[in-house]
Design an enzyme around this catalytic site. Structure first.
Site: not given
Length: 317
Positions: A229, A240-242
């Site tokens: 990233y 921190m997509h999820d």
């Protein structure tokens, strides 16, 4: 107890943050965790999920293993952003799980948990949608027990595994189409476009690491993720997509949504796995804009979202 929640996951660094977010939230009744192939193969995602729950001192939460491959045909590749073991080579630092893996498969556990619940349950799929598609296809009677599906996946204007497709959707487009475009359960899609805007920087990660053993361990999973990233974001930080999707599952409305018709490309061409979000003005005309309408997360209070996640991971709330 607050939100009744089941997480379907393929840990994964951001999955680890998401699992910990739910496990450490006092207003969440985390009924169970099911695993799926994805960031790493199923055996690794399952071991990671069990050991992450042990890290959070949640051996009360059952874990069942699900699909090891996509619905229609194989040939999928795992992501490499998370390192060979899904956690930047640090999975071995986690404590061994004391609770045995459930003998039943993921879909069977989902059915039993849903049927036993006295109120509708939120399901947060944060990996490929194979288990959820199988659940809805084989057990349509449980639909009324699902409050909504809050999934991390897709993109409105971008992909990541290909130019068109986000990884979770690309990993099993047929399953994604079933859940997103063809079923009846209320659905919220949390796409890349928003999760990238919710990225956290090195200072945020430093606060997490300084908060105690849990935060220190979670931060220790980020080296490979940070290296990736750093190129994407242009600074030291991670997406921190999820955890963004699980925040919405826990606290409905923390993300702002708009209603769109969404389809999933299941062809074999370069757009395979693309989520086609129909944003035309004529959306209310089913002939002009056909398809099932779902909620797509489009905005949030970015600093508020980051603080929400940090405060729960550090135990300051």
């Amino acid at each position: 107890m607050g939100t009744k929640l089941i997480i379907d996951t393929d840990p994964g660094v951001d999955d680890a943050f998401a699992i910990a977010l739910a496990a450490m939230s006092a207003d969440v009744d985390l009924l169970g965790v099911t695993t799926v192939f994805g960031n790493v193969p199923l055996a690794m995602t399952t071991a990671n999920a069990r050991r992450l729950l042990q890290l959070c001192d949640r051996p009360d939460v059952p874990v069942a293993a699900g699909a090891a491959r996509r619905l229609v045909y194989g040939g999928e590749r795992n992501g490499n952003v998370h390192g060979a073991d899904g956690l930047s080579g640090r999975a071995g630092s986690l404590p061994e799980a004391t609770r045995p893996l459930e003998s039943q498969d993921a879909v069977s556990l989902l059915v039993s948990l849903l049927e036993a619940s006295d109120e509708p349950v939120t399901i947060a799929p944060i990996g490929p949608l194979t288990n959820i598609a199988a659940l809805l296809a084989a057990h349509p009677g449980v639909r009324d027990k699902i409050a909504r599906i809050v999934l991390m996946g897709g993109g409105v204007a971008r992909g990541n595994i290909t130019a068109a497709a986000e990884f979770n959707i690309w990993a099993d487009p047929e399953a994604a189409r079933r859940v997103i475009a063809e079923d009846e359960v209320p659905c919220v899609m949390v796409p890349l476009d928003l999760t990238h805007r919710c990225a956290v920087d090195g200072a945020w990660l430093a606060k997490l690491a300084a908060s105690g053993p849990l935060g220190q361990t979670l931060e220790s999973f980020t080296p490979d993720y940070l290296a990736y990233y750093r190129r994407v974001l242009g600074y030291d930080g991670i997406v921190m997509h999820d955890a963004v999707a699980v925040a919405e599952a826990i606290s409905p409305g923390i993300l702002q949504t708009e209603t769109y018709a969404v389809n999933v490309d299941t062809t074999d061409g370069p757009a395979r796995g693309m989520t086609l979000v129909d944003r035309r003005i004529a959306l209310d005309d089913p002939e002009a804009a056909p398809g099932r309408r779902i909620e797509v997360a489009t905005d949030t209070d970015l600093d508020g979202l980051r603080e929400f996640v940090l405060s729960r991971l550090t135990g300051s709330r």
